[in-house]
Design an enzyme around this catalytic site. Sequence first.
Site, PDB file in Angstrom:
ATOM      1  N   ILE A 138       0.817  -1.246  -0.041  1.00  0.00           N
ATOM      2  CA  ILE A 138       0.077   0.054   0.055  1.00  0.00           C
ATOM      3  C   ILE A 138       0.862   1.329   0.038  1.00  0.00           C
ATOM      4  O   ILE A 138       2.056   1.156   0.431  1.00  0.00           O
ATOM      5  CB  ILE A 138      -1.012  -0.049   1.311  1.00  0.00           C
ATOM      6  CG1 ILE A 138      -0.146  -0.047   2.539  1.00  0.00           C
ATOM      7  CG2 ILE A 138      -1.955  -1.144   1.146  1.00  0.00           C
ATOM      8  CD1 ILE A 138      -1.196  -0.102   3.927  1.00  0.00           C
ATOM      9  N   ASP A 139       0.497   2.270  -0.576  1.00  0.00           N
ATOM     10  CA  ASP A 139       1.171   3.659  -0.766  1.00  0.00           C
ATOM     11  C   ASP A 139       1.798   4.031   0.679  1.00  0.00           C
ATOM     12  O   ASP A 139       1.264   3.711   1.830  1.00  0.00           O
ATOM     13  CB  ASP A 139       0.281   4.625  -1.172  1.00  0.00           C
ATOM     14  CG  ASP A 139      -0.038   4.371  -2.756  1.00  0.00           C
ATOM     15  OD1 ASP A 139       0.609   3.520  -3.330  1.00  0.00           O
ATOM     16  OD2 ASP A 139      -1.383   4.794  -3.095  1.00  0.00           O
ATOM     17  N   LYS A 140       2.746   4.942   0.554  1.00  0.00           N
ATOM     18  CA  LYS A 140       3.505   5.426   1.792  1.00  0.00           C
ATOM     19  C   LYS A 140       2.477   6.081   2.586  1.00  0.00           C
ATOM     20  O   LYS A 140       2.606   5.802   3.975  1.00  0.00           O
ATOM     21  CB  LYS A 140       4.700   6.282   1.365  1.00  0.00           C
ATOM     22  CG  LYS A 140       5.285   7.182   2.523  1.00  0.00           C
ATOM     23  CD  LYS A 140       6.100   8.143   2.096  1.00  0.00           C
ATOM     24  CE  LYS A 140       6.819   8.819   3.222  1.00  0.00           C
ATOM     25  NZ  LYS A 140       7.656   9.884   2.598  1.00  0.00           N
ATOM     26  N   ARG A 238      -7.560   6.268  -5.330  1.00  0.00           N
ATOM     27  CA  ARG A 238      -7.352   7.597  -5.607  1.00  0.00           C
ATOM     28  C   ARG A 238      -7.425   8.330  -6.919  1.00  0.00           C
ATOM     29  O   ARG A 238      -8.121   9.139  -7.207  1.00  0.00           O
ATOM     30  CB  ARG A 238      -5.854   7.848  -5.153  1.00  0.00           C
ATOM     31  CG  ARG A 238      -5.463   7.417  -3.791  1.00  0.00           C
ATOM     32  CD  ARG A 238      -3.965   7.180  -3.657  1.00  0.00           C
ATOM     33  NE  ARG A 238      -3.175   8.564  -3.762  1.00  0.00           N
ATOM     34  CZ  ARG A 238      -2.009   8.499  -3.786  1.00  0.00           C
ATOM     35  NH1 ARG A 238      -1.236   7.571  -3.374  1.00  0.00           N
ATOM     36  NH2 ARG A 238      -1.367   9.995  -3.948  1.00  0.00           N
TER      37      ARG A 238
END
Length: 306
Positions: A138-140, A238
């Site tokens: 998953i993204d930062k 997103r």
Amino acid sequence: MNELHLTAASDQVGRRIDVWLTNNIDGLTRSAAQHLLASQSVLCEGKALKKNYKLAGGEMVIVQLPELRETDLIPEDIPLDIVYEDVDIVVINKPRGMVVHPAAGNWSGTLVNALMHHCGNSLSGINGAHRPGIVHRIDKDTSGLLVVAKNDAAHQSLAAQIAAHTAHRGYEAIVVGSPRMDEGVVDKPIARHKTDRKKMAIVEGGREAVTHYTVVRRYRGYTHMSFTLETGRTHQIRVHMASIGHPIIGDPIYGLKKDRFADIGGQCLHAARLTLMHPKTEEIMHFSAPLPDYFTDILMKLEKMQ
């Protein structure tokens, strides 16, 4: 040596090269970009660019990234929020701001560094020495659940489940505006943006991407939403929400720049639920992670705005 070929868009004329590199290479910090420039690893038309170079627009820039060696990976005693662990898997509730695996500009402080300290040699090697145990990421700046494989057999099983869409991931987010329907599906193909490497975009002929959404609660100007993914494309939720006019608040890439929550430190997106079949016992397992403080603090502010 790993080479990236990037093309400067026409609207980037006059932009500093170090700033542009930071915005176009995932995980690259400003200092790391300046180091690449100082080591003559950023080229245009065969010439090394200097740190004060400003883009002309339209030029092809070649970035030579050094390969990360196995010896560069150092176990670090970083606290982990472990939701579940056995000899085959470990489920982590990743905090916002933590990078999953080392990459350019993020050689330490990642989830992998923490896992190496916690698990020792008990991590799968299928994704290579630089991503031990990592099945998905998953993204930062997205918080929440992800599962890590502690051996190759577990990794193969989990990867097959994700590919077959039998492992399910559920997310929570706060978006700008109020979607017309309480429930819906966004089915739009996603691919890498043509001119901005850090961005994904809705692209005809891109990879299939399907996101199911449900409204949890509507507020004045904002909506708390829940999501279930059929596919797992980079930045999927997103990109999809931005594409229908309801970007996630705080999103530095796809969000609104002048929204009251634009400076909250990253997108308000949390991987709250994870369902999978245990790779050995074949038991169906359900995991959940409560909304983190940054998320609930915003909900409290929205309550006061009602």
